[in-house]
Design a protein around this motif. Structure first.
Motif, PDB file in Angstrom:
ATOM      1  N   SER A   1      46.251  42.016  46.108  1.00  0.00           N
ATOM      2  CA  SER A   1      45.234  41.160  45.490  1.00  0.00           C
ATOM      3  C   SER A   1      45.830  40.019  44.684  1.00  0.00           C
ATOM      4  O   SER A   1      45.101  39.130  44.235  1.00  0.00           O
TER       5      SER A   1
ATOM      6  N   PHE B   1      44.603  35.957  41.185  1.00  0.00           N
ATOM      7  CA  PHE B   1      44.266  37.272  41.740  1.00  0.00           C
ATOM      8  C   PHE B   1      42.835  37.266  42.256  1.00  0.00           C
ATOM      9  O   PHE B   1      41.966  36.530  41.773  1.00  0.00           O
ATOM     10  N   VAL B   2      42.625  38.092  43.266  1.00  0.00           N
ATOM     11  CA  VAL B   2      41.332  38.171  43.945  1.00  0.00           C
ATOM     12  C   VAL B   2      40.445  39.180  43.230  1.00  0.00           C
ATOM     13  O   VAL B   2      40.899  40.263  42.832  1.00  0.00           O
ATOM     14  N   THR B   3      39.183  38.837  43.060  1.00  0.00           N
ATOM     15  CA  THR B   3      38.233  39.739  42.422  1.00  0.00           C
ATOM     16  C   THR B   3      36.865  39.556  43.061  1.00  0.00           C
ATOM     17  O   THR B   3      36.709  38.837  44.051  1.00  0.00           O
TER      18      THR B   3
ATOM     19  N   GLY C   1      35.936  39.635  47.024  1.00  0.00           N
ATOM     20  CA  GLY C   1      37.141  39.448  47.816  1.00  0.00           C
ATOM     21  C   GLY C   1      37.384  38.014  48.248  1.00  0.00           C
ATOM     22  O   GLY C   1      38.390  37.722  48.901  1.00  0.00           O
TER      23      GLY C   1
ATOM     24  N   THR D   1      49.222  34.204  50.577  1.00  0.00           N
ATOM     25  CA  THR D   1      49.158  35.658  50.632  1.00  0.00           C
ATOM     26  C   THR D   1      50.359  36.182  51.416  1.00  0.00           C
ATOM     27  O   THR D   1      51.065  35.431  52.082  1.00  0.00           O
TER      28      THR D   1
ATOM     29  N   PRO E   1      41.555  42.206  49.515  1.00  0.00           N
ATOM     30  CA  PRO E   1      41.364  43.297  48.552  1.00  0.00           C
ATOM     31  C   PRO E   1      41.154  42.726  47.150  1.00  0.00           C
ATOM     32  O   PRO E   1      41.867  41.806  46.739  1.00  0.00           O
ATOM     33  N   ALA E   2      40.171  43.252  46.439  1.00  0.00           N
ATOM     34  CA  ALA E   2      39.795  42.691  45.138  1.00  0.00           C
ATOM     35  C   ALA E   2      40.110  43.661  44.000  1.00  0.00           C
ATOM     36  O   ALA E   2      40.024  44.881  44.161  1.00  0.00           O
ATOM     37  N   LEU E   3      40.488  43.091  42.857  1.00  0.00           N
ATOM     38  CA  LEU E   3      40.706  43.874  41.647  1.00  0.00           C
ATOM     39  C   LEU E   3      39.434  43.877  40.808  1.00  0.00           C
ATOM     40  O   LEU E   3      38.684  42.889  40.789  1.00  0.00           O
TER      41      LEU E   3
END
Length: 249
Positions: free
Chosen positions: A30, A52-54, A57, A83, A116-118
């Motif tokens: 992420s 970062f991805v949240t 996604g 990425t 993928p997300a945090l």
């Protein structure tokens, strides 16, 4: 009686927590490089910060000063994220959806397949002495797209701008900030470098994100941030990230 005590102890035992190694493995997909693509440049792909991805996604959080530097660069550059890992890095273009300069936040929006997300945790629950970790790309292109994780301790909850030692050092930017409603940031006992800006600050046992790394305290000239780092790093609390996400749903 002995059986009862044994059962009680089992009930009171803390729930299993993941190791930092396990959490890092979940977090890394992420965490992305934030940079640009320019076909006529060598190398064509370049990145100067972390994000970062949240959310769903397709939302990427980073620092506004990272995006502003890219926007002020060559207009033929396409802003986006990198990425992958090392030589397998892939570029995905992104739209700059929002910039919150006051809280040094920027929100990018991707098209295509989600990553993928945090998840964001409750930043209001963070206390001094709490253990944290952050993952990003210190020194950017110099070290390449290789995730680096640092341990951190929340050493203080402090105002975002400290008054200068004397009025002569109170420049226009500091004065403007002081005239606004001050907000609290996390001061960390941790070492970060240029390129770490935008790294998610997360719980090392759960992976929940509580802040975003955005600046370091520099002793002397800014070049000393690399040669002799102060070990004092700051992060913007996740409540401001929640706000920018909610405003741009």
């Amino acid at each position: 009686m002995k059986i009862f005590l044994l059962c009680l102890c089992l009930v009171l035992m803390p729930a299993h927590a993941d190791t930092l190694e396990q959490v890092i493995a979940r977090v890394k997909p992420s965490v992305v490089g934030v940079g640009s693509f320019q076909k006529t440049r060598t190398p064509a792909l370049s990145f100067i910060g972390t994000g970062f991805v949240t959310g769903d996604g397709l939302s990427v959080l980073t620092c506004s000063h990272v995006i502003q530097k890219l926007l002020d660069g060559n207009p033929s550059e396409v802003i986006g994220i990198l990425t992958g890992h090392g030589d397998t890095a892939q570029f995905r273009s992104a739209t700059v959806l929002a910039i919150d300069a006051e809280h040094d936040l920027a929100l990018l929006r991707l098209a295509g397949e989600p990553l993928p997300a945090l998840q964001l945790g409750d930043a209001g629950s963070v206390r001094e002495g709490q253990a944290m970790a952050f993952t990003g790309f210190p020194l950017g292109m110099l070290l390449g797209l290789h995730h680096v994780t640092h341990r951190a301790t929340v050493s203080a909850l402090t105002p975002v701008v400290m008054p200068s030692e004397n009025a002569l050092r109170l420049d226009a930017r500091r004065l403007a900030q002081l005239q606004k409603s001050p907000y609290t940031v996390f001061q960390l006992d941790a070492t970060a470098y240029p390129g770490s800006s935008g790294s998610p600050l997360y719980d090392p046992e759960t992976g929940l994100v509580y802040g975003i790394v955005n600046m370091v305290y520099v002793k002397g000239l800014k070049e000393t941030a690399i040669s002799t780092p102060s070990g004092i790093t700051y992060a913007i609390p996740g409540s401001h990230m929640q706000a920018i996400l909610l405003k741009n749903k």
